[in-house]
Design a protein around this motif. Structure first.
Motif, PDB file in Angstrom:
ATOM      1  N   SER A 117      10.485  31.865  54.601  1.00 16.87           N
ATOM      2  CA  SER A 117      11.543  31.139  55.310  1.00 16.87           C
ATOM      3  C   SER A 117      12.762  32.033  55.391  1.00 16.87           C
ATOM      4  O   SER A 117      12.909  32.965  54.627  1.00 16.87           O
ATOM      5  N   ALA A 118      13.630  31.719  56.334  1.00 20.56           N
ATOM      6  CA  ALA A 118      14.803  32.561  56.537  1.00 20.56           C
ATOM      7  C   ALA A 118      15.715  32.492  55.333  1.00 20.56           C
ATOM      8  O   ALA A 118      15.980  31.448  54.787  1.00 20.56           O
ATOM      9  N   ARG A 119      16.197  33.643  54.935  1.00 21.76           N
ATOM     10  CA  ARG A 119      17.101  33.693  53.794  1.00 21.76           C
ATOM     11  C   ARG A 119      18.540  33.505  54.262  1.00 21.76           C
ATOM     12  O   ARG A 119      18.954  34.146  55.236  1.00 21.76           O
ATOM     13  N   PRO A 120      19.309  32.661  53.610  1.00 22.42           N
ATOM     14  CA  PRO A 120      20.659  32.361  54.086  1.00 22.42           C
ATOM     15  C   PRO A 120      21.599  33.549  53.910  1.00 22.42           C
ATOM     16  O   PRO A 120      21.425  34.390  53.052  1.00 22.42           O
ATOM     17  N   GLY A 121      22.621  33.573  54.785  1.00 22.67           N
ATOM     18  CA  GLY A 121      23.679  34.548  54.639  1.00 22.67           C
ATOM     19  C   GLY A 121      23.382  35.907  55.204  1.00 22.67           C
ATOM     20  O   GLY A 121      24.177  36.829  55.038  1.00 22.67           O
ATOM     21  N   LEU A 122      22.260  36.118  55.877  1.00 24.98           N
ATOM     22  CA  LEU A 122      21.910  37.442  56.361  1.00 24.98           C
ATOM     23  C   LEU A 122      22.343  37.673  57.801  1.00 24.98           C
ATOM     24  O   LEU A 122      22.313  38.787  58.271  1.00 24.98           O
ATOM     25  N   THR A 123      22.684  36.645  58.552  1.00 30.89           N
ATOM     26  CA  THR A 123      23.206  36.834  59.899  1.00 30.89           C
ATOM     27  C   THR A 123      24.561  36.152  60.006  1.00 30.89           C
ATOM     28  O   THR A 123      24.863  35.201  59.275  1.00 30.89           O
ATOM     29  N   ALA A 124      25.356  36.657  60.949  1.00 29.50           N
ATOM     30  CA  ALA A 124      26.676  36.063  61.171  1.00 29.50           C
ATOM     31  C   ALA A 124      26.570  34.691  61.821  1.00 29.50           C
ATOM     32  O   ALA A 124      27.524  33.925  61.806  1.00 29.50           O
ATOM     33  N   ASP A 125      25.399  34.398  62.415  1.00 34.62           N
ATOM     34  CA  ASP A 125      25.192  33.122  63.104  1.00 34.62           C
ATOM     35  C   ASP A 125      24.217  32.231  62.342  1.00 34.62           C
ATOM     36  O   ASP A 125      23.397  31.526  62.942  1.00 34.62           O
ATOM     37  N   GLU A 126      24.293  32.268  61.024  1.00 34.63           N
ATOM     38  CA  GLU A 126      23.359  31.512  60.184  1.00 34.63           C
ATOM     39  C   GLU A 126      23.349  30.029  60.537  1.00 34.63           C
ATOM     40  O   GLU A 126      22.287  29.424  60.728  1.00 34.63           O
ATOM     41  N   ASP A 127      24.527  29.414  60.625  1.00 33.93           N
ATOM     42  CA  ASP A 127      24.598  27.975  60.900  1.00 33.93           C
ATOM     43  C   ASP A 127      24.049  27.644  62.283  1.00 33.93           C
ATOM     44  O   ASP A 127      23.376  26.617  62.474  1.00 33.93           O
ATOM     45  N   LEU A 128      24.340  28.490  63.241  1.00 34.02           N
ATOM     46  CA  LEU A 128      23.833  28.264  64.595  1.00 34.02           C
ATOM     47  C   LEU A 128      22.315  28.337  64.615  1.00 34.02           C
ATOM     48  O   LEU A 128      21.642  27.496  65.217  1.00 34.02           O
ATOM     49  N   PHE A 129      21.748  29.340  63.953  1.00 36.00           N
ATOM     50  CA  PHE A 129      20.298  29.472  63.914  1.00 36.00           C
ATOM     51  C   PHE A 129      19.656  28.251  63.251  1.00 36.00           C
ATOM     52  O   PHE A 129      18.609  27.761  63.690  1.00 36.00           O
ATOM     53  N   ARG A 130      20.269  27.761  62.182  1.00 34.58           N
ATOM     54  CA  ARG A 130      19.712  26.571  61.511  1.00 34.58           C
ATOM     55  C   ARG A 130      19.741  25.366  62.457  1.00 34.58           C
ATOM     56  O   ARG A 130      18.811  24.572  62.498  1.00 34.58           O
ATOM     57  N   HIS A 131      20.830  25.255  63.215  1.00 36.31           N
ATOM     58  CA  HIS A 131      20.928  24.143  64.171  1.00 36.31           C
ATOM     59  C   HIS A 131      19.839  24.259  65.241  1.00 36.31           C
ATOM     60  O   HIS A 131      19.197  23.258  65.603  1.00 36.31           O
ATOM     61  N   LEU A 132      19.625  25.459  65.754  1.00 37.55           N
ATOM     62  CA  LEU A 132      18.595  25.659  66.774  1.00 37.55           C
ATOM     63  C   LEU A 132      17.209  25.356  66.217  1.00 37.55           C
ATOM     64  O   LEU A 132      16.382  24.720  66.884  1.00 37.55           O
ATOM     65  N   ALA A 133      16.950  25.804  64.995  1.00 38.93           N
ATOM     66  CA  ALA A 133      15.654  25.556  64.376  1.00 38.93           C
ATOM     67  C   ALA A 133      15.427  24.062  64.152  1.00 38.93           C
ATOM     68  O   ALA A 133      14.345  23.524  64.415  1.00 38.93           O
ATOM     69  N   GLN A 134      16.468  23.372  63.701  1.00 36.62           N
ATOM     70  CA  GLN A 134      16.338  21.936  63.431  1.00 36.62           C
ATOM     71  C   GLN A 134      16.149  21.144  64.724  1.00 36.62           C
ATOM     72  O   GLN A 134      15.522  20.083  64.714  1.00 36.62           O
ATOM     73  N   THR A 135      16.691  21.651  65.818  1.00 31.84           N
ATOM     74  CA  THR A 135      16.491  20.981  67.113  1.00 31.84           C
ATOM     75  C   THR A 135      15.009  20.819  67.401  1.00 31.84           C
ATOM     76  O   THR A 135      14.561  19.794  67.915  1.00 31.84           O
TER      77      THR A 135
END
Length: 1287
Positions: A234-252
């Motif tokens: 699974s994606a490890r947190p804090g490794l991209t500047a757009d972490e929250d955005l990516f999580r939102h897209l994945a949860q969509t």
């Protein structure tokens, strides 16, 4: 009886035969699409192998060609095509402002489910377009790309029913895991393109398209991952500047999926999963401008076909929902002040360490979560622009356009601190000189065509912000004639940048030109933003480089050189593959039958498509600068100046060699000339037939210099080449503009006294004229304008600006421009013409409900972004002191043009009809965004004056509530007055809103007005008051029907928008027949403003939900543009006297009823229905003129000219006539007396009786004349002249 039955039977069978085809044939188009029954209906019972999938995709592409296009981006190891289905409107063209979205499946060949589901998705999007609102909006607003199978080779080896898959099916044919074959974020990959051609093709595709959002579909597990997932589950947190955005897209995706939403899907561990560097999602994020999430939606990689329908049902909703996320965050355009988009400009968000760049049109999409952000746009050569506190809301992208300013222009001269000066010590020092800046890192060598192509493509990919690679054409053997443009905002023609051109390899065996120009490309790219001089050259100049004009000859010469073929090396490869010397192949002006080779024609077209100021052909076999032989003295000085500047700057020419051409002009036959050729060479052709001044620069005595000497040639000449580019800034430049409109005149001619060489202005009116230092006399001229001259002194150290403002010749208006515009309007009037134009427009996508404050800010934003064509002003204030805004859009805001039609678009008279204001704001935005980009829109705005009143009743609009289709809240103004009952002439107690609009209408001058309302679906025309007869009802009905016929549903005439409601023929009604009342704006506009107004009810719901605005815009945009087009199909003309002077008080009566007054310049215009019309033109002191005109529905009627003759004779002439009449009377009396005494008296009496009868018959015929019946009123006598007094 039987005979009667037989006749009835035959008649019935005949009728049945006529209607039978219409009964049996199912309609083949839904919104322009063919019916889907030609493609076999999906059964969900089997997987498609490569052949079956290809066949199905090709069938879709043929069946739905208007919204899809199938293309291959490359091939797999085993030669299978990597198919991509593009689904959008206008699928064959790139449309600005559409976010690009992609799905990629089957990257692992054994994960077959993703492949099949994406084929289903393609079919669903195509078949539901025009039926399902969400699908239609997605396709209309998104550029969708679907690659169902990235690994077709692996799929062919995979086995159905194997849930865990196999390495053989997972990898490509060369046993590479494609997902892990993308280059790592830190280290380059060791694999080659031959090992993974699938990855190479997808990488190139990603870099080219700059996708906004992407989904990669996998199997064998359930879940989602995003960058940087380098092998973890699974994606490890804090490794991209757009972490929250990516999580939102994945949860969509996961939250809408029935299996993914489970916390513990309990899938077995994949035994074939590989861990390693790279990953497609990482490459998308780091290199491709794209946010990609990987979705794994099934524990089984290759489930049995019996489960396909269930899996499709599980994923359909999530696939569509995820695609909609391409429309969140911030979007817009990054433009220059002149309105050109800036590609590859950078968008950065404060606090997020990840930037994205704009696409080819300057458009960008930056995905962001709801919040407020400080956003900066920047581009090399421009000042950055930051907008703080930008709001981003849930579910839709905020529109944010940037205009970047250029810094204050610097004179392109090198100072001592920036540029090294060559000294005598340098010339005597052996070895290459040292340099303050890096020169090259690439090994100097003879590049083959393939190597050259790869090198140019590489630099285009690495330096996309300053390079634009394209092909001018192809050689005889099909090789591209590549041209690399190097400049900021490459590929766009911005104002203020001169163009310079280099051509190499004119003769295939002259290697030196090709290699030097490839090194020039590399040098400019590598040293941009490092070397100040190079940076300023690239920022201020459009540099075009064609390294090889003769690639076929080069390949022959290179092969002979490498294989040491015996023979004359000066001949092998010299010509093209048709054995034609390309430098002797340019056409002579005196001969039109020259056979021009493909390479020559491509270069001719390329040169004519640009405004090159200087051009140079880099040659071998001689040394020196040569130029055309037959020159005027002015241009001879200029060429000599250019040559001497090159000699001074080049280290190579400090020491003479035997092959040097002469630098003197003592002998005419040896004036800086290259060896003699037959026919016309490129230099002479360019001088005689184009604007550019061309030279040939020979750099080496050898045609094929050894590879190890190339670096020395480069080092000794590169400074001189840069100085050649700089010279385009040391001449005369300026603008040629129209003194009346202030606009640049395209293709105006600028000549210098003493020279026959002409230069012409660009599309924006700018010119550049190379001249040596000295004094000159310049003249600018243009069709229909008076020429203008100016003197200038040219200095060696700076550019001279000489502008010309030409005045139009009043006696000869621009007939060419008028005819061109009429032709454009007629092209739009043909069936499908306007529809094609509207579909090609750049969409604004600003649709949303706005409060009064938001609407005001939006209007101010439009005027700030488009100051040249927009003007915002206040008509007055509402009862609660809100401003009633009017937005004017025109090509020349300061001064209206003669006979320029004015059209008014009004909405919000009733505040609860809330869709109208938003439709007009979208309409205004589309007009502004496409001005300068779309020829038709540009010319329409240049020749129109468009006034938009988005909301007459802002107080009522603030009270109204969204979603209430029939509520009366907001219908009236704040004082409870229905404004559409308040328009009375002389109404001293009129509401402030009414008074504001009445004052506007009092000003007059409008040709047409369109008012948008809601609550029904039809168009109404005057009058609203009962029992009022309209004299020109035919024209009013025609105008209303134009709108209704252009609307996809309005012509159905559903009055109350219910199935049981009364049908209105054609969807149009007289206002009084729909809603009878007095005091309407429509009636006031016709009575007082002499302007027909059509009221359009745009939808059944007064205040529809916001998401319905887009579909309403799609329904009403065509009718709005059609009404704008209609004002240019009007009846117009010019009234003048016998001396050509305008008659300002002329009155034109159309068909005896409609009265039109000429303006102060004698111009008149009015809208009439197609057909034949009678004109009665009158003015004090002139004889009445009768004229008949025919108006066509699909053609523009050219303005007519009415010539008056005087009605009253001067006094002296009258006295002369009276005296002559008296003398004649005396003479007649004398003759009568003599005649009565003669014998012929009786015969004379009989003659007079016959003549009297003839005259009586003529009089009777005259009374039956059609013109007499048309123009003679019952109250008038034939003896009384009929004049209409001008008020």
């Amino acid at each position: 009886m039987s005979l009667l039955f037989a006749n009835h039977y035959k008649r019935a069978m005949h009728i049945l035969w006529l209607i039978l085809p219409h009964i049996l044939i199912v309609p083949h188009q839904i919104l322009g699409l063919r019916h889907t029954n030609k493609v076999n209906e999906e059964t969900y019972l089997r997987y498609y192998n490569y052949a079956a999938m290809t066949d199905r995709l090709q069938s879709f592409s043929l069946q739905y060609s208007q919204i899809c296009r199938l293309a291959s981006i490359g091939q797999s190891v085993e030669g299978r095509e990597l198919w991509v289905m593009r689904i959008t409107t206008n699928p064959s063209t790139d449309v600005p402002g559409k976010p690009r979205f992609k799905y990629v499946g089957n990257i692992h060949g054994d994960e077959a489910l993703s492949r099949q589901v994406l084929v289903y998705l393609i079919e669903y999007l195509l078949t539901q377009y025009g039926r399902d609102v969400r699908v239609t909006e997605l396709v209309n607003r998104t550029d969708i790309y679907i690659m169902a199978s990235m690994n077709p080779d692996g799929f062919e080896r995979a086995v159905e029913g194997e849930c865990t898959g196999s390495a053989e099916g997972r990898e490509n044919a060369k046993h590479y895991d494609l997902d892990k074959s993308f280059p790592d974020q830190d280290e380059p990959s060791s694999m080659t393109s031959d090992d993974t051609p699938e990855v190479t093709a997808v990488m190139r595709w990603i870099l080219e398209k700059k996708f906004v959002l992407s989904g990669s579909l996998h199997g064998g597990s359930v879940g989602a991952s995003f960058p940087f997932d380098d092998g973890s589950s699974s994606a490890r947190p804090g490794l991209t500047a757009d972490e929250d955005l990516f999580r939102h897209l994945a949860q969509t995706y996961t939250e809408n999926h029935p299996i993914m939403s489970l916390d513990n899907p309990d899938c077995p561990v994949d035994p074939n999963k590989s861990f390693g560097d790279g990953g497609m999602q990482n490459f998308n994020y780091l290199k491709g401008n794209c946010f990609e999430v990987t979705f794994k939606f099934s524990c089984c990689k290759y489930p049995p076909a019996s489960q396909l329908y269930t899996e499709w049902t599980n994923n359909k909703e999530t696939l569509l929902t995820y695609m909609q996320k391409a429309h969140i965050g911030v979007r817009g355009f990054i433009m220059t002040r002149s309105g050109f988009g800036l590609p590859d400009a950078t968008i950065s968000v404060s606090g997020i360490d990840h930037n994205i760049t704009s696409w080819m049109f300057g458009d960008y999409y930056r995905l962001l979560l709801p919040g407020r952000y400080d956003i900066t746009a920047s581009s090399p050569g421009y000042l950055s622009n930051t907008v703080k506190n930008v709001p981003v809301i849930e579910g839709k992208a905020t529109l944010l356009n940037f205009t970047l300013e250029e810094p204050v222009e610097e004179v392109l001269m090198l100072d001592h601190a920036e540029r090294r000066i060559v000294t005598k010590e340098d010339l005597s020092t052996p070895g290459p000189p040292t340099s303050k800046y890096p020169i090259q890192s690439l090994e100097f060598q003879h590049h083959s065509y393939d190597q050259m192509e790869m090198m140019l493509q590489l630099f285009s990919a690495i330096y996309p912000s300053i390079t634009y690679l394209n092909s001018a054409g192809r050689s005889v053997q099909g090789r591209n004639l590549y041209v690399m443009e190097i400049s900021t905002n490459p590929g766009v023609d911005p104002q203020g940048k001169p163009e310079v051109m280099f051509v190499g390899n004119l003769h295939g065996n002259e290697f030196i030109g090709r290699e030097i120009l490839l090194n020039l490309v590399e040098y400019l790219c590598r040293n941009y933003d490092k070397d100040p001089f190079v940076t300023r050259l690239v920022n201020s100049t459009r540099i075009h480089v064609m390294p090889s004009m003769n690639p076929d000859g080069y390949e022959i010469a290179l092969r002979a050189h490498k294989e040491r073929v015996s023979g004359d090396q000066s001949i092998i490869g010299h010509s093209n593959s048709h054995h034609v010397d390309l430098n002797a192949n340019f056409p002579e002006q005196s001969q039109s039958k020259n056979t021009v080779e493909a390479e020559t024609q491509a270069v001719i077209n390329w040169i004519k498509a640009h405004s090159f100021v200087l051009s140079a052909s880099i040659r071998g076999g001689f040394r020196g600068v040569v130029y055309p032989n037959s020159l005027d003295s002015v241009d001879e000085k200029m060429f000599k100046s250019v040559a001497e500047a090159f000699y001074m700057q080049s280290q190579a020419f400090q020491e003479p060699q035997a092959c040097d051409v002469s630098r003197t002009r003592e002998k005419k036959d040896t004036k800086h000339r290259r060896p003699v050729v037959t026919g016309t060479d490129m230099l002479t052709w360019a001088y005689q037939g184009t604007d550019t001044l061309a030279v040939s620069i020979g750099l080496s005595c050898e045609l094929l210099p050894p590879e190890d000497s190339l670096s020395e040639y480069w080092e000794k000449n590169h400074e001189a080449l840069l100085q050649f580019i700089q010279q385009v800034h040391m001449f005369v430049r300026g603008m040629v503009t129209d003194g009346h409109s202030g606009k640049g005149i395209a293709n105006a001619t600028v000549m210098v006294e003493g020279s026959s060489h002409q230069v012409h202005t660009s599309g924006t009116g700018q010119y550049w004229r190379p001249l040596a230092p000295g004094s000159y006399h310049l003249t600018a001229s243009a069709p229909d304008h008076t020429p203008m001259s100016a003197s200038v002194r040219v200095l060696k150290s700076r550019v001279e600006q000489v502008d010309f403002k030409l005045t139009r010749d009043a006696l000869q208006p621009s007939r060419v421009e008028q005819k061109d515009f009429e032709k454009l309007v007629e092209q739009l009037l043909v069936p499908g013409g306007l529809d094609r134009m509207v579909r090609s427009l750049l969409p604004a996508q600003t649709l949303e409900y706005r409060t009064y404050r938001e609407r005001s800010e939006f209007l101010r934003g439009l005027t700030l972004t488009f100051p040249r064509i927009t003007r915002l002003y206040s008509l007055g204030q509402s009862s609660e002191f809100r401003t009633i805004w009017a937005l004017e859009i025109a090509g020349n805001l300061k001064m209206s043009q003669p006979a320029e039609p004015k059209i008014r678009f009004v909405a919000g008279v009733h505040g609860n009809a809330a869709a109208g204001p938003e439709l007009l704001l979208e309409f205004a935005s589309v007009l502004c965004l496409n001005y300068g980009r779309n020829l038709a829109i540009t010319k329409l705005i240049d020749r129109s004056r468009i006034l938009i009143l988005p909301c007459v009743n802002p107080d009522g609009r603030e009270q109204a509530n969204e979603g209430l289709c029939s509520s009366s809240v907001g219908h009236t103004n704040a004082r409870g007055i229905d404004l559409d009952t308040d328009f009375f002439y002389g109404n001293k107690s009129a509401q402030p809103e009414t008074r504001s609009v009445m004052d506007l209408i009092y000003g007059g001058g409008f040709s047409l007005s369109i008012a948008l309302e809601g609550g029904s679906l039809l168009a109404t025309y005057p009058y609203d008051r009962p029992n009022q007869h309209e004299q020109n009802e035919e024209t009013l009905r025609y105008l209303a029907s134009l709108y209704a016929r252009s609307h996809p549903f309005m012509h159905l005439g559903n009055l109350k928008c219910t199935k049981k409601s009364e049908k209105i023929p054609g969807g149009i009604l007289k206002g009084a027949d729909f809603s009878s009342h007095t005091g309407s704006m429509k009636d006031f506009s016709l009575d007082v403003g002499v302007c027909p107004e059509i009221t359009v009810y745009t939808g059944c719901c007064l205040f529809p939900a916001e998401h319905q605005l887009f579909s309403m815009w799609m329904e009403n945009r065509m009718p709005l543009f059609r009404m704008l087009l209609e004002v240019h199909r009007s009846l117009s003309g010019f009234v003048r006297d016998s001396k050509g002077r305008p008659v300002s008080d002329a009155v034109v009566v159309v068909n005896g009823s409609v009265t039109v007054h000429a303006d102060s310049q004698g111009h008149f215009t009015t809208l009439v229905a197609p057909g034949t019309h009678q004109l009665q033109v009158q003015a004090h002191g002139y004889q009445q003129v009768l004229q008949q005109v025919n108006i066509s529905s699909d053609r523009v009627t050219s303005p007519i000219v009415i010539d008056f003759t005087a009605d009253r004779a001067p006094l002296g002439r009258a006295v002369f006539v009276i005296g002559t009449a008296s003398l004649m009377s005396i003479l007649i009396c004398a003759l009568l007396i003599w005649h009565l005494r003669s014998a012929k008296f009786r015969d004379g009496v009989h003659w007079l009786r016959r003549k009297r009868e003839d005259l009586r018959m003529e009089a009777m015929a005259s009374e039956k004349s059609p013109l007499r019946e048309e123009f003679l009123d019952e109250s008038e006598s034939e003896d009384d002249p009929f004049f209409v007094e001008a008020k």
